[in-house]
Enzyme design. Structure first.
Site, PDB file in Angstrom:
ATOM      1  N   ASN A   9      14.225   2.365  11.033  1.00  0.00           N
ATOM      2  CA  ASN A   9      15.229   1.580  11.787  1.00  0.00           C
ATOM      3  C   ASN A   9      15.180   0.058  10.742  1.00  0.00           C
ATOM      4  O   ASN A   9      14.200  -0.522  10.033  1.00  0.00           O
ATOM      5  CB  ASN A   9      13.662   0.666  12.407  1.00  0.00           C
ATOM      6  N   LYS A  11      16.890  -2.648  10.785  1.00  0.00           N
ATOM      7  CA  LYS A  11      16.032  -4.283  11.382  1.00  0.00           C
ATOM      8  C   LYS A  11      17.433  -4.898  10.951  1.00  0.00           C
ATOM      9  O   LYS A  11      18.562  -4.495  11.210  1.00  0.00           O
ATOM     10  CB  LYS A  11      14.845  -4.763  10.980  1.00  0.00           C
ATOM     11  N   HIS A  93      10.298  -3.100  20.711  1.00  0.00           N
ATOM     12  CA  HIS A  93      10.371  -3.733  19.418  1.00  0.00           C
ATOM     13  C   HIS A  93       9.473  -4.628  19.201  1.00  0.00           C
ATOM     14  O   HIS A  93       9.627  -6.034  20.285  1.00  0.00           O
ATOM     15  CB  HIS A  93      11.196  -3.497  18.099  1.00  0.00           C
ATOM     16  N   GLU A  95       9.227  -7.102  17.354  1.00  0.00           N
ATOM     17  CA  GLU A  95       9.868  -8.454  16.639  1.00  0.00           C
ATOM     18  C   GLU A  95      10.675  -8.412  17.662  1.00  0.00           C
ATOM     19  O   GLU A  95      10.969 -10.185  18.258  1.00  0.00           O
ATOM     20  CB  GLU A  95      10.470  -7.810  15.284  1.00  0.00           C
ATOM     21  N   GLU A 162       3.402   0.149  16.889  1.00  0.00           N
ATOM     22  CA  GLU A 162       2.956   0.034  16.107  1.00  0.00           C
ATOM     23  C   GLU A 162       2.080  -1.600  16.070  1.00  0.00           C
ATOM     24  O   GLU A 162       2.450  -2.332  16.358  1.00  0.00           O
ATOM     25  CB  GLU A 162       4.515  -0.501  15.690  1.00  0.00           C
ATOM     26  N   GLY A 168       5.948  -4.506   7.884  1.00  0.00           N
ATOM     27  CA  GLY A 168       6.242  -5.096   6.773  1.00  0.00           C
ATOM     28  C   GLY A 168       4.999  -5.990   5.963  1.00  0.00           C
ATOM     29  O   GLY A 168       5.276  -6.823   5.444  1.00  0.00           O
ATOM     30  N   SER A 208       4.382  -0.080   8.000  1.00  0.00           N
ATOM     31  CA  SER A 208       3.567   0.245   6.516  1.00  0.00           C
ATOM     32  C   SER A 208       4.138   1.704   6.421  1.00  0.00           C
ATOM     33  O   SER A 208       3.341   1.706   5.051  1.00  0.00           O
ATOM     34  CB  SER A 208       2.540  -0.932   6.388  1.00  0.00           C
TER      35      SER A 208
HETATM   36  P1  PGA Z   1       7.773  -1.222   8.284  1.00  0.00           P
HETATM   37  O1  PGA Z   1       8.081  -2.185  10.045  1.00  0.00           O
HETATM   38  O2  PGA Z   1       7.608   0.338   8.529  1.00  0.00           O
HETATM   39  O3  PGA Z   1       8.360  -2.211   7.553  1.00  0.00           O
HETATM   40  O4  PGA Z   1       6.198  -1.391   8.511  1.00  0.00           O
HETATM   41  C1  PGA Z   1       8.204  -1.029  10.748  1.00  0.00           C
HETATM   42  C2  PGA Z   1       8.601  -1.160  11.674  1.00  0.00           C
HETATM   43  O5  PGA Z   1       8.506  -2.504  11.966  1.00  0.00           O
HETATM   44  O6  PGA Z   1       9.070  -0.696  13.064  1.00  0.00           O
END
Ligand code: PGA
Length: 248
Positions: A9, A11, A93, A95, A162, A168, A208
C-alpha cells in the site's frame, strides 16, 4: 490451503521513480509462490498495470466510491479502477476512517461496490492503542467486521488486521497477540459466513511489516499474508517480504 498474499500500500507516496523500480521487483521474483499486489496512488494504476503485464504482479487501488457513477467530484468508481487495470481495492484503511470519517457502514457500501464490480475487496480493521490498553481489541475487531463485511461476502474477500498503533511506527504486536486476533477473526467470519466461505478468506496482518519480521509473522496461525506500507515503497525490501511469503 490459502495462498499467501504480499500486498503493498503506497498510500500518498510514489511516482515515476518508484514505478521504474517495480521492474526490479518483477526481475527479483519472476514467479513467486504467493500472490503479489501493489496498490499505488490512482494516478499510477494504469502505468503500473501496463508495466506488470505478463508478470506475477497485480495492481490495486487504495479506495473507491460506493456509487457506480455520478456527481462526486474527485472520487473514483470501481469500474474506472478496473478499466485502469486494478484487480483489488483496499477499503476502510484506518487512515481513511480517521482522515475522512469513514464509518463501518461506509466501508460495507464500498466493499459491496468492489464485489459488484468483480474486483477483490481488502477490508481493513484494527484497534487503537487506547482500545488495546482497555482490553477491547477483540470486541472492536468483531464490531468492525460485523459492520464492514457484507453478509454475502465470498471466499475471495481479503481482510487485513492492522492495529492503528503499529502502522508506520515500527511497533508490532507480539506473535501471540497477532494469533489471538487472527484466530478470533476466523471464528467471527465462520459464524457470519459459514465455514466454507470463511475458511477461504485470506487474513492479512499489516503494521510495520519488513523483511526482518515477515517470516515469523507469516508463520502465525491464520496469517495468510501482509499488507505493507512503508517497506513496499522500496523494491528491495518488498522483494524480501515476497520471498518470505513464497517460502511460508
Ligand atoms: P506500514 O503501513 O507498513 O508502513 O506500517 C501498513 C499499512 O498502513 O497498510
Amino acid at each position: 490451503m490459502r495462498r499467501k498474499l504480499a500486498a503493498g500500500n503506497w498510500k500518498m507516496n510514489g511516482g515515476s521513480a518508484e514505478l521504474t523500480e517495480i521492474a526490479g521487483l518483477i526481475a527479483a521474483q519472476p514467479s513467486p509462490d504467493c500472490d503479489v499486489l501493489i496498490c499505488p496512488p490512482f494516478t499510477l494504476i494504469d502505468r503500473m498495470s501496463q508495466a506488470a503485464e505478463g508478470a506475477a504482479l497485480n495492481v490495486g487501488a487504495q479506495d473507491c466510491h460506493a456509487n457506480a457513477k455520478g456527481a462526486h467530484t474527485g472520487d473514483i468508481s470501481v469500474a474506472m479502477l478496473a478499466d485502469a487495470g486494478a484487480t483489488s481495492v483496499i477499503v476502510g484503511h484506518s487512515e481513511r476512517r480517521a482522515d475522512h470519517g469513514e464509518s463501518d457502514a461506509d466501508v460495507k457500501a464500498k466493499t459491496e461496490a468492489v464485489l459488484a464490480g468483480g474486483l477483490t475487496a481488502i477490508v481493513c480493521v484494527g484497534e487503537t492503542l487506547a482500545q488495546r490498553e482497555a482490553g477491547e481489541t477483540l470486541a472492536v475487531i468483531r464490531a468492525q467486521l460485523a459492520g464492514s463485511v457484507p453478509a454475502d461476502a465470498p471466499a475471495e474477500l481479503v481482510v487485513a488486521y492492522e492495529p492503528v498503533w503499529a502502522i508506520g511506527t515500527g511497533l508490532t504486536p507480539t506473535l501471540e497477540q497477532i494469533a489471538e486476533v487472527h484466530d478470533d477473526m476466523r471464528a467471527a467470519l465462520v459464524a457470519a459466513l459459514g465455514a466454507e466461505t470463511a475458511n477461504g478468506i485470506r487474513l492479512l496482518y499489516g503494521g510495520s511489516v519488513k523483511p526482518s519480521n515477515a517470516a515469523e509473522i507469516f508463520a502465525v496461525s491464520n496469517v495468510d499474508g501482509a499488507l505493507v506500507g512503508g517497506a513496499s515503497l522500496k523494491a528491495a525490501d518488498f522483494a524480501g517480504i515476497v520471498e518470505a511469503a513464497s517460502a511460508a
